[in-house]
Design an enzyme around this catalytic site. Sequence first.
Site, mmCIF file in Angstrom:
data_model
loop_
_atom_site.group_PDB
_atom_site.id
_atom_site.type_symbol
_atom_site.label_atom_id
_atom_site.label_comp_id
_atom_site.label_asym_id
_atom_site.label_seq_id
_atom_site.Cartn_x
_atom_site.Cartn_y
_atom_site.Cartn_z
ATOM 1 N N GLY A 120 -6.553 6.993 7.870
ATOM 2 C CA GLY A 120 -7.135 7.044 6.535
ATOM 3 C C GLY A 120 -7.199 8.422 5.923
ATOM 4 O O GLY A 120 -7.819 8.614 4.879
ATOM 5 N N ASP A 246 4.785 -1.844 -4.261
ATOM 6 C CA ASP A 246 3.390 -1.386 -4.215
ATOM 7 C C ASP A 246 3.234 -0.006 -4.834
ATOM 8 O O ASP A 246 2.104 0.469 -4.992
ATOM 9 C CB ASP A 246 2.856 -1.396 -2.780
ATOM 10 C CG ASP A 246 3.751 -0.638 -1.821
ATOM 11 O OD1 ASP A 246 4.849 -1.137 -1.535
ATOM 12 O OD2 ASP A 246 3.367 0.456 -1.357
ATOM 13 N N ASN A 247 4.347 0.652 -5.189
ATOM 14 C CA ASN A 247 4.289 1.944 -5.876
ATOM 15 C C ASN A 247 4.783 1.836 -7.315
ATOM 16 O O ASN A 247 5.142 2.848 -7.917
ATOM 17 C CB ASN A 247 5.131 2.980 -5.127
ATOM 18 C CG ASN A 247 4.566 3.313 -3.761
ATOM 19 O OD1 ASN A 247 3.382 3.161 -3.527
ATOM 20 N ND2 ASN A 247 5.426 3.728 -2.849
#
Length: 487
Positions: A120, A246-247
């Site tokens: 993360g 997703d971009n």
Amino acid sequence: MLTFEHQFATLPEPLWVACMPTSVAEPSLIAFNDALATHLGMQARPEDAVLAEWFSGNQLPPGAEPKALGYAGHQFGNFVPQLGDGRALLLGEVIDQLEVRRDIQLKGSGRTPFSRGGDGRSPLGPVLREYLVSEFMAAVGVPTTRALAAVSTGERVVRQMVEPGAVLTRVASSHIRVGTFQFAALRRDGTALKALADHVITRHYPEAANAEDPYLTLLEAVTARQAALVAHWMSLGFIHGVMNTDNCSIAGETIDYGPCAFMEQFDPQKVYSSIDQRGRYAFNNQPAIAQWNLARFAETLLPLMREEGDSVVEQATEIIRRFEPLFDAEQQRFYADKLGLASESTQAATLMERLKTQMHQGWMDMTATFDALTQFAASPNDEQRDALLKLTTQPDELAAWLENWQAAQAASQQNERLDAMRRANPVIIPRNHRIQEVIDAAYEGDFTPFHTLLAVVTQPFDDSFEARRLAAPATESEQVLRTFCGT
């Protein structure tokens, strides 16, 4: 103080998950975008220590309610049903001075339910790269996410090597992607899909609300924005590097500056991304990939459209086919501006194609070529002409092209066209080797090169000594031929 709202949180919960950032050891503010903060409604600037706490995730800014957003995506053509914000959190939305709703997001703020085993976090290098490149793109007028803050964490992140960590605060018209629609459609939840589409229409395309078929009109509007966006990229030699669904922003902004780069020596098949082994997202492939992504978006909207069966597929297909003429028209406009020709010029496309061939065959740097051409247009003397011809290994061929270009330019209104030409051809771009110099210095604790480069790339048309110094193409030993994603 930013005034947060949370409109996205009114959508069904599969599209978002409440999640807190993970605190960091020693946050320190690297950069804060004061002008952008003012535009977002921050009237008084807090102290650096407070900003470092807020934008590292150690403390939440007043009113923030962090959420990780869910999305799916085709990554290099392969569908992954669940991706989502694995290292990012939406703090909320603010209304800027133009009454436009903007997302505020932390990137690199720790694990979320979508992390899939990842840490993360973000290394410092990708944070500095995205800050520099996104702010340059804003300065040259490309629709883009923006950088509000960069904070070092005082911790280490393991990627190809052990690197210092950082958190970027990103501002976007929204973080809704084609992959967000794929995520909703995959669950066969018609209520969630319709709520998402209606949210996008209200937020980004209100003119579609009263259309005969709002969702078909939504597809049409997103297609037009993507065509204009990619044409603008191409005019600057920008290679996104990872054009997964997703971009692909539904708002029509450049989003997710991972292994991106600006092409230097012109090559239509140029690839920089270390993960693009087959050249799927090479420079010249970008328009076709954008169209392919839009087809995936269309597939998600079919259940919402008024027509059914073959008829609705034909309608959606026809809109996707319009991408090409829309892109061609936008590209023609950029061609004319970059060459200093009238927008209606019938010669711009032919001259540009011939120049691209010259740049490729003559090993010419794209940005330097157009900068030199702009200088020659402003002062058409032997010195400027010679400076341009020195950029190629084929000066005779380029000289012949110049004669044809000058003949075409003579038919245009010179002063007006020269102004447009200057606005289309920046003096400086964030070159790979300059970004790497900034990162290398930052890893040694020196952020002065970052701030110096940021100052010039956010004034990309200024012809200053510092801009000229940092605009120089890489020497053979300075070239950076591979870029890397920060995940």
